[in-house]
Design an enzyme around this catalytic site. Sequence first.
Site, PDB file in Angstrom:
ATOM      1  N   THR A  68       1.131  26.383  40.450  1.00 21.35           N
ATOM      2  CA  THR A  68       2.242  27.291  40.202  1.00 21.35           C
ATOM      3  C   THR A  68       1.801  28.741  40.119  1.00 21.35           C
ATOM      4  O   THR A  68       2.467  29.645  40.619  1.00 21.35           O
ATOM      5  CB  THR A  68       2.946  26.883  38.887  1.00 21.35           C
ATOM      6  N   THR A  92      -1.433  23.132  36.290  1.00 23.63           N
ATOM      7  CA  THR A  92      -1.659  22.712  34.905  1.00 23.63           C
ATOM      8  C   THR A  92      -1.770  21.190  34.747  1.00 23.63           C
ATOM      9  O   THR A  92      -2.334  20.719  33.761  1.00 23.63           O
ATOM     10  CB  THR A  92      -0.532  23.229  33.986  1.00 23.63           C
ATOM     11  N   ASP A  93      -1.260  20.419  35.688  1.00 24.76           N
ATOM     12  CA  ASP A  93      -1.237  18.964  35.517  1.00 24.76           C
ATOM     13  C   ASP A  93      -2.616  18.377  35.228  1.00 24.76           C
ATOM     14  O   ASP A  93      -2.762  17.517  34.365  1.00 24.76           O
ATOM     15  CB  ASP A  93      -0.664  18.281  36.771  1.00 24.76           C
ATOM     16  N   LYS A 148      -3.308  19.042  27.906  1.00 23.32           N
ATOM     17  CA  LYS A 148      -1.919  19.453  28.118  1.00 23.32           C
ATOM     18  C   LYS A 148      -1.054  18.510  27.299  1.00 23.32           C
ATOM     19  O   LYS A 148      -0.908  17.335  27.645  1.00 23.32           O
ATOM     20  CB  LYS A 148      -1.564  19.386  29.603  1.00 23.32           C
TER      21      LYS A 148
END
Lengths: 416, 416
Positions: free
Chosen positions: A89, A165-166, A242
């Site tokens: 992203t 970020t995953d 996360k």
Amino acid sequence: MNPGDRVRVDSDDRTYEGVLLPSSTDDDLVVKLEGGYNVGIDREGSEIDVLAEDVYEIDGAQDGDEGEASTVEFDDDLPTISLISTGGTIASTVDYRTGAVTAQFDAEDVLRAVPDLAGRANYRGRVVANILSENMEPTIWQDLASAVYEEIEAGADGVVVMHGTDTMQYSASALAFMLETPVPIVFTGSQRSADRPSSDNVMNAVSAVEAAKSDCAEVLVCMHASDSDTTCALHRGTRVRKNHTSRRDAFETVGAEPLGTVDYESEDVTFRRAHRERDAVDLELSPDLETDVELVKFTPGMDPAFLEIAEGSAGLIVEGTGLGHVHTDLIPKIEELIEDGTTVVMTSQCLEGRVCDRVYDTGRDLLEAGVLEGEDTLPGTAKVKLMWALENSEDVDEAMGTSLAGEIQERSVPWE
Amino acid sequence: MNPGDRVRVDSDDRTYEGVLLPSSTDDDLVVKLEGGYNVGIDREGSEIDVLAEDVYEIDGAQDGDEGEASTVEFDDDLPTISLISTGGTIASTVDYRTGAVTAQFDAEDVLRAVPDLAGRANYRGRVVANILSENMEPTIWQDLASAVYEEIEAGADGVVVMHGTDTMQYSASALAFMLETPVPIVFTGSQRSADRPSSDNVMNAVSAVEAAKSDCAEVLVCMHASDSDTTCALHRGTRVRKNHTSRRDAFETVGAEPLGTVDYESEDVTFRRAHRERDAVDLELSPDLETDVELVKFTPGMDPAFLEIAEGSAGLIVEGTGLGHVHTDLIPKIEELIEDGTTVVMTSQCLEGRVCDRVYDTGRDLLEAGVLEGEDTLPGTAKVKLMWALENSEDVDEAMGTSLAGEIQERSVPWE
């Protein structure tokens, strides 16, 4: 109407005012708002007024930088930071048509998209991959580690890795094991794409660059510390997770405070916990990985046949319950795997706290079967570590019980 | 020297003073210390002095209870609470020889081991299982649900389930789906066995009984709210998670505050969030479960062949990354499973926040393949729910997206 103009855009449902930035598609406009965020707006159905021309020099220097030369020129007084993109992203522009996010990035693009980076460092940029991070793979970790190695060897004073970020925590762990680094390697990303007013991409990128200039020689993750735009947290790459699907402050250090913070306004980088300082070690790359390592999360009702997937594998991480347990019916199968040469490491799905298989019968049976205790290593980190240790450690059993990159924390209390 | 005597015991390394309790073995002594904790001491090598005889009437009433009759006699003024044991640390006595914990329990045993329970309720007791909770299985959930059903039907005003902490969250979820209950069903356990001065067994048991008397008609988990002995938290069974391997306050409600608390000193039960009130629904048991449901946690480097374990399964829970993603290479295999009749539900390893597969390409591809979104259902709870829904719901797809027992929380913010 050209990039650099101040514009007002009336779209279907609201009005934006800011500086027009270059867009990668003809379908959307990207506007830098007053607050620093970039917003993507569907060109179709939007009415655009140019309020002032050329308020912003798009080739790098921000208007008001007192005639400073383009930031792509080298400034001897500034450190050199390498920006490396893997996609995700933060490195994306918006395609409003489908709502999808397409990754696209080089160092100049970043300076265009995030003018706030100007004046902070000399930048080098390179693209290692262009993927959404759920598609991250061990071979890309190796490419990434090599790229980071080359950048540091070429004189970078710090490296910022733009990453989805995953799977950021897995990649940060991978680099922490593969690289001994004398400078900061700072992962950052974005939980909200640039098309949303709440995007965190600018602040995270700026804070990551500040962290990359700091007195640290570790792999860090730099992301929002809270839901407001005041502070980023610096997490040790091997201890971060996360913990929320969508919040901007989704990343948390498990079982401890973050190593430090970056104050967005003052640009101060503050370390609150012991960390490895800049130049404490020499640059070294150990990129080999054994990719045939599985991770299995135990849940009640799990069929022992489930473990057959690990047959013939080099390694298996078990995410057990509590102190590190599985149904006792699974232990003979685990013993069989170990006898056939699979290294089996126990971790806990609790995430916080330490595995201890000496307290209850089940645990003792697991130890007798030859299972290694992962201490308080996070299950995902343990998988990456085992992939690395199987290729790089003379004594894998010892390595899995030893903190190589901060993945095992000191006991905070005697009973831990 | 008899149970009920006040004794001083000099063991190898320290001295204990308290009331001797009955022990299940000849090898160890169990002494109730001043603070209320029971400690197990190896009889061998211990020197025992009887300080006073019969200070404690072991048949139930505590010394100082002003001549109150044995608690096993029925008191019309007190509610009736059923204590059901499945084993685990809370229902165990200590075998100091091996360090192991052997489970042993009936209602009278509990009153002997935890005299603080006296005077709070009339008790009925039964043993459903005698296992360490890592060995919990769906068939035992069915036995447990039937036992609880029978107890409530027989007039119990509340039920306390003594359970090992390792899989308590899974069992609490199972009962939440299998039972409509007009009274509280309160799970409790112990993170530290009775042989340790820091044992939490007395306070948790007492607080669970108070919670079982409260104005609630849900399945709850009652465990220490902090590391001190002041308050227990009441967690909704479908939203709770053991988040630490060893701390006494290991259990946390994910993504929200606990439903309520029990103050240990005042015995006050306080609900802070909306909950189903006592008698709001009629008692109903739906015990059927489809046991052929797997859970797979996705991590980078996972071989698509890994998913072959789910071939022919009725259901598969995927613990994906972020908003609910896996490597796109896995999607064709997932599509194949769905075409062959497996119900596949996406959850997130983030644990907090909601799955949303409409944001990114990967998610949209998963939805097109027929994957169901588990909303913010915890992965373990989703597995239990799918086992239940496959046998009890007319429309499984709809059921997995609907909150049946509080497992899906309302959106707290629009973007969640």
